[in-house]
Design a protein around this motif. Sequence first.
Motif, PDB file in Angstrom:
ATOM      1  N   GLN A  82     -36.688  20.195 -16.577  1.00 50.68           N
ATOM      2  CA  GLN A  82     -36.034  19.970 -15.293  1.00 50.68           C
ATOM      3  C   GLN A  82     -36.478  18.616 -14.773  1.00 50.68           C
ATOM      4  O   GLN A  82     -37.680  18.372 -14.600  1.00 50.68           O
ATOM      5  CB  GLN A  82     -36.406  21.067 -14.299  1.00 50.68           C
ATOM      6  CG  GLN A  82     -35.822  20.870 -12.915  1.00 50.68           C
ATOM      7  CD  GLN A  82     -34.314  21.008 -12.883  1.00 50.68           C
ATOM      8  OE1 GLN A  82     -33.762  21.907 -13.510  1.00 50.68           O
ATOM      9  NE2 GLN A  82     -33.647  20.120 -12.153  1.00 50.68           N
ATOM     10  N   MET A  83     -35.515  17.750 -14.539  1.00 54.79           N
ATOM     11  CA  MET A  83     -35.817  16.391 -14.104  1.00 54.79           C
ATOM     12  C   MET A  83     -35.208  16.161 -12.727  1.00 54.79           C
ATOM     13  O   MET A  83     -33.987  16.239 -12.569  1.00 54.79           O
ATOM     14  CB  MET A  83     -35.252  15.374 -15.104  1.00 54.79           C
ATOM     15  CG  MET A  83     -35.717  15.603 -16.526  1.00 54.79           C
ATOM     16  SD  MET A  83     -35.152  14.324 -17.664  1.00 54.79           S
ATOM     17  CE  MET A  83     -33.379  14.606 -17.638  1.00 54.79           C
ATOM     18  N   ASN A  84     -36.045  15.911 -11.755  1.00 56.13           N
ATOM     19  CA  ASN A  84     -35.608  15.649 -10.389  1.00 56.13           C
ATOM     20  C   ASN A  84     -35.904  14.213  -9.991  1.00 56.13           C
ATOM     21  O   ASN A  84     -36.767  13.561 -10.580  1.00 56.13           O
ATOM     22  CB  ASN A  84     -36.304  16.607  -9.422  1.00 56.13           C
ATOM     23  CG  ASN A  84     -35.988  18.060  -9.706  1.00 56.13           C
ATOM     24  OD1 ASN A  84     -34.906  18.412 -10.186  1.00 56.13           O
ATOM     25  ND2 ASN A  84     -36.940  18.938  -9.397  1.00 56.13           N
ATOM     26  N   SER A  85     -35.192  13.743  -8.990  1.00 56.84           N
ATOM     27  CA  SER A  85     -35.406  12.388  -8.456  1.00 56.84           C
ATOM     28  C   SER A  85     -35.414  11.350  -9.575  1.00 56.84           C
ATOM     29  O   SER A  85     -36.316  10.520  -9.679  1.00 56.84           O
ATOM     30  CB  SER A  85     -36.729  12.339  -7.688  1.00 56.84           C
ATOM     31  OG  SER A  85     -36.735  13.276  -6.630  1.00 56.84           O
ATOM     32  N   LEU A  86     -34.419  11.401 -10.407  1.00 59.64           N
ATOM     33  CA  LEU A  86     -34.359  10.498 -11.559  1.00 59.64           C
ATOM     34  C   LEU A  86     -34.244   9.045 -11.125  1.00 59.64           C
ATOM     35  O   LEU A  86     -33.631   8.719 -10.099  1.00 59.64           O
ATOM     36  CB  LEU A  86     -33.180  10.870 -12.448  1.00 59.64           C
ATOM     37  CG  LEU A  86     -33.435  12.077 -13.371  1.00 59.64           C
ATOM     38  CD1 LEU A  86     -32.130  12.661 -13.862  1.00 59.64           C
ATOM     39  CD2 LEU A  86     -34.316  11.663 -14.535  1.00 59.64           C
ATOM     40  N   LYS A  87     -34.830   8.193 -11.931  1.00 59.16           N
ATOM     41  CA  LYS A  87     -34.841   6.760 -11.660  1.00 59.16           C
ATOM     42  C   LYS A  87     -34.057   6.029 -12.745  1.00 59.16           C
ATOM     43  O   LYS A  87     -33.994   6.496 -13.889  1.00 59.16           O
ATOM     44  CB  LYS A  87     -36.284   6.250 -11.628  1.00 59.16           C
ATOM     45  CG  LYS A  87     -37.169   6.975 -10.631  1.00 59.16           C
ATOM     46  CD  LYS A  87     -38.601   6.506 -10.731  1.00 59.16           C
ATOM     47  CE  LYS A  87     -39.494   7.263  -9.748  1.00 59.16           C
ATOM     48  NZ  LYS A  87     -40.905   6.834  -9.836  1.00 59.16           N
ATOM     49  N   SER A  88     -33.532   4.885 -12.410  1.00 57.83           N
ATOM     50  CA  SER A  88     -32.714   4.147 -13.380  1.00 57.83           C
ATOM     51  C   SER A  88     -33.525   3.766 -14.620  1.00 57.83           C
ATOM     52  O   SER A  88     -32.983   3.738 -15.735  1.00 57.83           O
ATOM     53  CB  SER A  88     -32.119   2.897 -12.738  1.00 57.83           C
ATOM     54  OG  SER A  88     -33.147   2.061 -12.236  1.00 57.83           O
ATOM     55  N   GLU A  89     -34.799   3.511 -14.431  1.00 57.11           N
ATOM     56  CA  GLU A  89     -35.637   3.131 -15.578  1.00 57.11           C
ATOM     57  C   GLU A  89     -35.921   4.297 -16.517  1.00 57.11           C
ATOM     58  O   GLU A  89     -36.543   4.112 -17.560  1.00 57.11           O
ATOM     59  CB  GLU A  89     -36.947   2.507 -15.104  1.00 57.11           C
ATOM     60  CG  GLU A  89     -37.762   3.371 -14.166  1.00 57.11           C
ATOM     61  CD  GLU A  89     -37.526   3.040 -12.700  1.00 57.11           C
ATOM     62  OE1 GLU A  89     -36.358   2.731 -12.344  1.00 57.11           O
ATOM     63  OE2 GLU A  89     -38.492   3.112 -11.926  1.00 57.11           O
ATOM     64  N   GLU A  90     -35.469   5.499 -16.135  1.00 57.53           N
ATOM     65  CA  GLU A  90     -35.640   6.650 -17.010  1.00 57.53           C
ATOM     66  C   GLU A  90     -34.429   6.887 -17.899  1.00 57.53           C
ATOM     67  O   GLU A  90     -34.352   7.909 -18.587  1.00 57.53           O
ATOM     68  CB  GLU A  90     -35.970   7.883 -16.174  1.00 57.53           C
ATOM     69  CG  GLU A  90     -37.348   7.734 -15.520  1.00 57.53           C
ATOM     70  CD  GLU A  90     -37.749   8.852 -14.604  1.00 57.53           C
ATOM     71  OE1 GLU A  90     -36.903   9.286 -13.781  1.00 57.53           O
ATOM     72  OE2 GLU A  90     -38.919   9.254 -14.674  1.00 57.53           O
ATOM     73  N   THR A  91     -33.509   5.958 -17.874  1.00 62.16           N
ATOM     74  CA  THR A  91     -32.410   5.986 -18.831  1.00 62.16           C
ATOM     75  C   THR A  91     -32.973   5.883 -20.246  1.00 62.16           C
ATOM     76  O   THR A  91     -33.722   4.959 -20.559  1.00 62.16           O
ATOM     77  CB  THR A  91     -31.445   4.817 -18.567  1.00 62.16           C
ATOM     78  OG1 THR A  91     -30.796   5.032 -17.310  1.00 62.16           O
ATOM     79  CG2 THR A  91     -30.414   4.703 -19.672  1.00 62.16           C
ATOM     80  N   ALA A  92     -32.622   6.858 -21.073  1.00 61.08           N
ATOM     81  CA  ALA A  92     -33.195   6.922 -22.412  1.00 61.08           C
ATOM     82  C   ALA A  92     -32.529   8.049 -23.189  1.00 61.08           C
ATOM     83  O   ALA A  92     -31.805   8.874 -22.617  1.00 61.08           O
ATOM     84  CB  ALA A  92     -34.706   7.178 -22.340  1.00 61.08           C
TER      85      ALA A  92
END
Length: 122
Positions: A82-92
């Motif tokens: 479960q991934m919350n508050s995703l950030k653009s740098e977590e694109t992968a």
Amino acid sequence: QVQLVESGGGLVQAGASLRLSCAASGRAFNSITMGWFRQAPGKEREFVASIAWTGLSAYYTDSVKGRFTISRDNTQSTLYLQMNSLKSEETAVYYCAANQKDYSNIFEPGYWGQGTQVTVSS
């Protein structure tokens, strides 16, 4: 041998949530410590989180603590992230991984899924 199939990736805006799933087959899921890795474009694959085969302990890389939660459903042989508050740098591309050895709390991945793309737009 264990086969791993990830799902749940997609395109979301920064601040949104996603839940990744990893369906496992081929070995007793409840004996395997499992985890998630990710690989951003041009970067090396990095550890994200792991959960012991007992489900009693979990570990996270510092950058996701408090926002990501790893869990497992041994009755469904499925691992989740479960991934919350995703950030653009977590694109992968996010990869599911299974331990090489059974009944070991030391996470030494020996099996990998094909990966699922997560894109976070800013």
